[in-house]
Design an enzyme around this catalytic site. Structure first.
Site, mmCIF file in Angstrom:
data_model
loop_
_atom_site.group_PDB
_atom_site.id
_atom_site.type_symbol
_atom_site.label_atom_id
_atom_site.label_comp_id
_atom_site.label_asym_id
_atom_site.label_seq_id
_atom_site.Cartn_x
_atom_site.Cartn_y
_atom_site.Cartn_z
ATOM 1 C CG ASP A 38 -18.972 58.350 94.967
ATOM 2 O OD1 ASP A 38 -19.111 58.277 93.378
ATOM 3 O OD2 ASP A 38 -19.443 57.492 95.196
ATOM 4 C CG ASP A 39 -16.338 63.016 98.266
ATOM 5 O OD1 ASP A 39 -16.780 62.820 98.912
ATOM 6 O OD2 ASP A 39 -15.084 63.397 99.502
ATOM 7 C CB ALA A 40 -15.592 65.586 92.555
ATOM 8 C CG ASP A 42 -22.166 62.824 96.511
ATOM 9 O OD1 ASP A 42 -22.914 63.032 95.924
ATOM 10 O OD2 ASP A 42 -21.748 62.258 98.104
ATOM 11 C CB SER A 85 -32.461 58.175 93.653
ATOM 12 O OG SER A 85 -31.548 57.803 93.570
ATOM 13 C CE LYS A 118 -27.128 55.128 98.619
ATOM 14 N NZ LYS A 118 -26.285 54.483 97.664
ATOM 15 C CD GLU A 173 -27.538 48.647 94.844
ATOM 16 O OE1 GLU A 173 -28.567 48.569 95.236
ATOM 17 O OE2 GLU A 173 -26.876 49.395 94.917
ATOM 18 C CE LYS A 323 -22.497 58.567 98.409
ATOM 19 N NZ LYS A 323 -23.178 59.505 97.442
HETATM 20 S S1 IVH Z 1 -33.848 51.693 99.801
HETATM 21 C C1 IVH Z 1 -37.372 53.864 98.185
HETATM 22 N N1 IVH Z 1 -32.392 50.162 100.602
HETATM 23 O O1 IVH Z 1 -28.594 53.045 96.965
HETATM 24 C C2 IVH Z 1 -36.018 53.543 98.709
HETATM 25 N N2 IVH Z 1 -31.596 50.834 98.482
HETATM 26 O O2 IVH Z 1 -29.079 55.961 96.226
HETATM 27 C C3 IVH Z 1 -35.052 53.443 97.463
HETATM 28 N N3 IVH Z 1 -29.082 50.975 98.134
HETATM 29 O O3 IVH Z 1 -31.417 52.892 94.152
HETATM 30 C C4 IVH Z 1 -33.777 52.179 98.112
HETATM 31 N N4 IVH Z 1 -27.927 50.136 99.276
HETATM 32 O O4 IVH Z 1 -29.428 51.193 94.400
HETATM 33 C C5 IVH Z 1 -32.009 51.491 99.273
HETATM 34 N N5 IVH Z 1 -30.246 49.213 102.290
HETATM 35 C C6 IVH Z 1 -30.230 50.013 100.911
HETATM 36 C C7 IVH Z 1 -30.074 50.690 99.839
HETATM 37 C C8 IVH Z 1 -30.532 50.808 98.414
HETATM 38 C C9 IVH Z 1 -27.822 50.612 98.605
HETATM 39 C C10 IVH Z 1 -29.231 51.486 96.618
HETATM 40 C C11 IVH Z 1 -29.983 51.812 95.367
HETATM 41 C C12 IVH Z 1 -31.066 52.876 95.802
HETATM 42 C C13 IVH Z 1 -29.658 53.444 96.191
HETATM 43 C C14 IVH Z 1 -29.866 55.028 96.240
#
Ligand code: IVH
Length: 694
Positions: A38-40, A42, A85, A118, A173, A323
Site C-alpha cells: 500500500d505504501d509503495a 500511494d 473514492s 476507514k 463496507e 491513511k
Molecule cells: S465514505 C463519498 N467512509 O474507502 C465518500 N468510505 O478509499 C465515499 N471506506 O470507497 C466513501 N471506510 O470503500 C467512507 N467510513 C468510511 C469508509 C470508507 C472505508 C472505503 C470505501 C471507499 C474507500 C475510499
C-alpha cells in the site's frame, strides 16, 4: 510521517508508472496479491500526480489520479449516484492543509467534522425497497457495479429487513473480521482450496463467488444512507438535509450495523485539533480491533457544507482519508523454521528481514503448511508480501515473482520431527509429529494446567519442565499419580509447596468434564466447544461412543469438524483410560446424556437439557464484573451462563437476549441499547445465576 512521492523523470517513466499502478490496483480490487504494497502504491500515485501537475497536457486516460479508483471489476448495474473514492492525506500537516482548502471552498471554517475508521474491505450498495433487501451491488468502476445479490443472507450487519418499510440505499463496507477470516480459511482449506491471503482478499473473493459448496459469513458496516428513485418524497428530503452523523444514527435505528457498535465508533469533532486527537486514538486502538482498518475517514458533517464543497469526478471534496501506515509490506524471506506445537503439529514459520508494519518490527510470520509453501512456490531469498493487521498473527502472503533474481533457493521440508526425531504424519495438510502431544509434552502439560483448563495452581512452566526432565511425567495422567516422595525429591521444592501442589492436583481431579476435555487439547475444540460437547454428552463414555453423525448434533460442529474430533478422541483413548484409572472425574455436573438421534425417540428429548434460569437465552458479558462476580474470569462467567442453561456469546446481535454490562462497558452496551436488548448490572445478574457460581 509521510513517505516521499516516487520521482518520475520523463514521459516513459510516467507511462510505466501508470501501467504499474493500474496493474496493482486491478489486483487489489480483484482480491489478488499486488506487486506493490500500500505504501509503495500511494508513493507511486503521488509521483504520478506530481508529474501530471507539471505536464497537464500529457495525462494518460488510464491514470489512477483521473478516474474513480477500483475500476478493474466491470459491472452492469448502474449506480444512481456515483460511488466515489476518497483522496488521501498522510500527516497532520497534510490534513490541516486540506481543512484550510475546504474552508476556502465552503467560504468559512467547516462547522463540524465526522470522524470514523476507514474499514479495510469492499464498498457495496445495498438497495432496500419497502424495507426489504432487494439488491447488492459492488462499487465496480464507480458508475456501475457487479450484482452480488447472491451474497445476501451471508453478511452480518446487513439485515434482510429494515426496522421500517422504507426504500433506501445503504452504502458501506463488507469485510471479514479476524475470526471470520480464520474461519473462512479453515473451511476453504478443508474443501481443498488455497487459503485467502488476507481478510480483504477473503471478503472480495467470497462476495463475488457464486457457486461455492460452502458459505462463510462476512460483516457489513454502513457509512452512507441515500434515497433511491422509489423513496418517499419526505424521506428523500430528510435524507438530503441530514448531517452525516445523523444519517448514521438513522441507519443504526433501521437495524444496519455501523461503527457505533465498535471500540472505534464514529464521532463528531468541532476543530481540526480534535480530529487529529481522534486519529491518534483510533491509530492506538487499531491493533486490538477485531477487524482491519487502513485509515480514518474525516467528513464535513453538515449536509450544507458538503453541498457547497461539492465533488470531483473521483472523490468528494468534503471528505478525506487519513491513511494509517500500511498493514502489508514487502520484505525478504531469509529462512523457514519448523516448530512443534502442544498437539504435535509441525508448523512452518518464516524468518524475515525485519520490516516495520504499523509501528512494530516484524521478524517472524506464519506460513500455513508445507502444501501451501509448494503451491505458492515460495523460495528462500524471495521477496514476499507480509500482512499484519489487528490481532492477526503476521503472515506471509505470496512471493513477488518479478523481483526474483534467480538466486532463490528451495525450502527444505523436515524428514523427521525437528523436536524429537520421530517420524512425521503427513497425511493431512498440517503435518504432525508421530509422537503427537507427547512430543512437546511441556507445552501440552502447561496448557492443561492453565487457568481455563484444569487450573492447577503451582504447576507453572518451570515446574512442568522439572517434572518432565526428571522423568516423573510422560503424559497428562501421570500428574495425578505423583507421590509426595517423588515431588520432595525434586530440587527447589519444599514441603509446603509439595503439599500445596498435591492439594491442587486433587482439586483438579474433580473438575468438570468440559475442563478435562479442554485440557486434552482436542484439535478443533477450544474452551467453549469443549463445554458444548461436555454438556451435550454429559459423560466421557458417551463422547467416546459418538460417531461423526452424532458429534454433529453438538451446536457448532459441522460436517468438517465432526470426523476429526471423533478421530482425535479415538487417538486419545489410552490417555483417557489412564485418566479414569487415576480417578479424574469424567462427567459433566448438571448435564444429562442426549438420546442418540435416529433412536426413534421424541426429537425434543434429543436436545440438550434446557432447564435453568437462562434457558433459551443468549447472553453477552461486557465490561468489568463487580460484587459477587468480581473474581470470575470471562471463561468462568461463560461457564456459569452455560450451566444456567444459557448460551454465552462475545458479540451483540439481534439474537442476543441479555447483555450483562459492567463498569467500563462501551460499544457492546451501546449496541444493546440501539437494538433494544435487555441490560443487566453485574449485581442483578449475580442474583439470577446465584446457584451456578462457586
Ligand atoms: S465514505 C463519498 N467512509 O474507502 C465518500 N468510505 O478509499 C465515499 N471506506 O470507497 C466513501 N471506510 O470503500 C467512507 N467510513 C468510511 C469508509 C470508507 C472505508 C472505503 C470505501 C471507499 C474507500 C475510499
Amino acid at each position: 510521517m509521510t513517505t516521499p512521492a516516487a520521482v518520475i523523470m520523463d514521459a516513459a517513466a510516467y507511462a510505466q508508472a501508470v501501467e504499474d499502478a493500474v496493474k496493482a490496483s486491478a489486483a487489489y480490487y480483484a482480491g489478488g496479491t499486488s506487486s506493490l504494497d500500500d505504501d509503495a502504491y500511494d508513493r507511486l500515485v503521488r509521483g504520478i500526480a506530481a508529474w501530471e501537475a507539471e505536464h497537464p497536457d500529457q495525462v494518460l486516460p488510464d491514470s489512477p489520479t483521473g478516474k474513480v479508483a477500483g475500476g478493474a471489476v466491470e459491472g452492469d448495474v448502474p449506480h444512481t449516484v456515483a460511488m466515489l473514492s476518497l483522496d488521501n492525506v498522510f500527516s497532520p500537516e497534510e490534513f490541516t492543509a486540506w481543512t484550510a482548502s475546504l474552508a476556502r471552498r465552503v467560504g468559512h471554517e467547516v462547522e463540524r467534522f465526522s470522524v470514523e475508521p476507514k474499514l479495510d474491505g469492499l464498498a457495496v450498495a445495498a438497495r432496500y425497497a419497502g424495507g426489504r433487501l432487494r439488491q447488492l451491488i459492488t462499487r465496480g468502476d464507480g458508475t456501475a457495479g457487479e450484482d452480488v445479490s447472491h451474497a445476501i443472507g451471508t453478511i452480518e450487519g446487513l439485515p434482510d429487513e429494515l426496522g421500517e418499510p422504507v426504500t433506501v440505499e445503504v452504502r458501506g463496507e463488507v469485510l471479514m473480521t479476524t475470526a471470520q477470516f480464520e474461519h473462512a480459511n479453515e473451511v476453504r482449506t478443508a474443501h481443498g482450496g488455497q487459503p485467502f491471503a488476507n481478510p480483504r482478499g477473503a471478503a472480495a473473493g467470497t462476495l463475488r463467488a457464486k457457486e461455492r459448496a460452502y458459505t462463510v459469513p462476512m460483516t457489513f458496516f454502513g457509512y452512507g444512507l441515500l434515497p433511491l428513485p422509489g423513496t418517499e418524497t419526505a424521506l428523500a428530503a430528510r435524507l438530503g438535509e441530514s448531517a452525516h452523523s445523523n444519517l448514521m444514527a438513522q441507519a443504526a435505528g433501521l437495524g444496519v450495523n455501523t461503527t457505533a457498535a465498535t471500540a472505534v465508533p464514529g464521532i463528531t469533532a468541532d476543530t481540526a485539533e480534535q480530529v487529529l486527537a481522534r486519529v491518534q486514538e483510533i491509530a492506538g486502538l487499531r491493533a486490538a480491533l477485531p477487524f482491519g482498518i487502513d485509515g480514518v475517514v474525516i467528513k464535513a458533517d453538515l449536509a450544507a457544507d458538503q453541498q457547497t464543497a461539492g465533488s470531483g469526478s473521483r472523490a468528494p471534496r468534503w471528505a478525506i482519508a487519513y491513511k494509517l501506515p500500511a498493514a502489508e509490506k514487502i520484505t525478504r524471506l531469509l529462512e523457514v523454521e519448523w516448530n512443534v506445537g502442544r498437539t504435535g503439529i509441525i508448523a512452518p514459520r518464516a524468518v524475515l528481514e525485519p520490516v516495520q508494519i504499523d509501528g512494530s518490527t516484524i521478524t517472524y510470520a506464519t506460513l500455513h503448511n508445507p502444501a501451501d509453501i509448494t503451491r505458492r512456490d515460495l523460495r528462500l531469498g524471495d521477496h514476499v508480501m507480509v500482512y499484519r493487521a489487528g490481532d492477526v498473527i503476521p503472515r506471509v502472503e505470496a512471493p513477488v515473482a518479478h523481483l526474483r533474481t534467480g538466486d532463490e533457493q528451495p525450502i527444505a521440508f523436515p524428514e523427521a520431527c525437528p523436536r524429537c526425531g520421530s517420524g512425521i504424519d503427513t497425511r493431512e495438510q498440517r503435518w504432525r509429529c508421530e509422537n503427537g502431544r507427547n512430543c512437546h509434552l511441556v507445552a501440552a502439560l502447561s496448557y492443561a494446567a492453565g487457568r481455563d483448563q484444569l487450573d492447577i495452581e503451582g504447576l507453572g512452566h518451570t515446574r512442568v519442565v522439572q517434572l518432565v526432565d526428571a522423568g516423573l511425567v510422560a503424559d497428562l495422567a501421570d500428574l495425578f499419580t505423583l507421590t509426595r516422595e517423588q515431588l520432595l525429591g525434586l530440587e527447589r521444592i519444599g514441603e509446603t509447596s509439595t503439599d500445596n501442589l498435591l492439594a491442587a492436583l486433587a482439586t483438579a481431579k474433580s473438575r468438570p468434564l468440559s475442563r478435562v476435555l479442554c485440557a486434552l487439547g482436542v484439535r478443533g475444540t477450544g474452551r467453549s466447544m469443549s463445554r458444548r460437547i461436555a454438556r451435550h454428552f454429559a459423560t466421557m463414555d458417551a463422547i467416546r461412543a459418538a460417531d461423526a453423525e452424532t458429534m454433529q448434533q453438538v451446536d457448532g460442529i459441522g460436517t468438517e469438524k465432526a470426523p476429526s474430533i471423533v478421530a482425535e478422541i479415538a487417538d486419545l483413548a489410552p490417555l483417557i483410560d489412564k485418566l479414569a484409572a487415576a480417578g479424574v472425574n469424567l462427567t459433566e455436573p448438571g448435564a444429562t446424556p442426549s438420546t442418540p438421534a435416529g433412536s426413534g425417540a421424541d426429537p425434543a428429548a434429543t436436545a440438550e437439557p434446557v432447564g435453568g434460569p437462562l434457558a433459551g437465552m443468549t447472553v453477552v458479558v461486557t465490561g468489568a464484573m463487580t460484587g459477587a462476580l468480581e473474581q470470575l474470569s470471562r471463561n468462568q462467567m461463560n461457564e456459569a451462563i452455560e450451566c444456567a442453561g444459557g448460551r454465552s456469546s462475545s458479540s451483540v446481535s439481534k439474537k442476543t437476549t441479555l447483555v450483562v454490562a459492567g463498569e467500563g462497558a462501551g460499544s457492546k452496551r451501546a449496541k444493546a441499547e440501539t437494538l433494544g436488548i435487555r441490560l443487566a448490572t453485574p449485581d442483578e445478574f449475580a442474583v439470577l445465576i446465584a446457584d451456578f457460581i462457586d
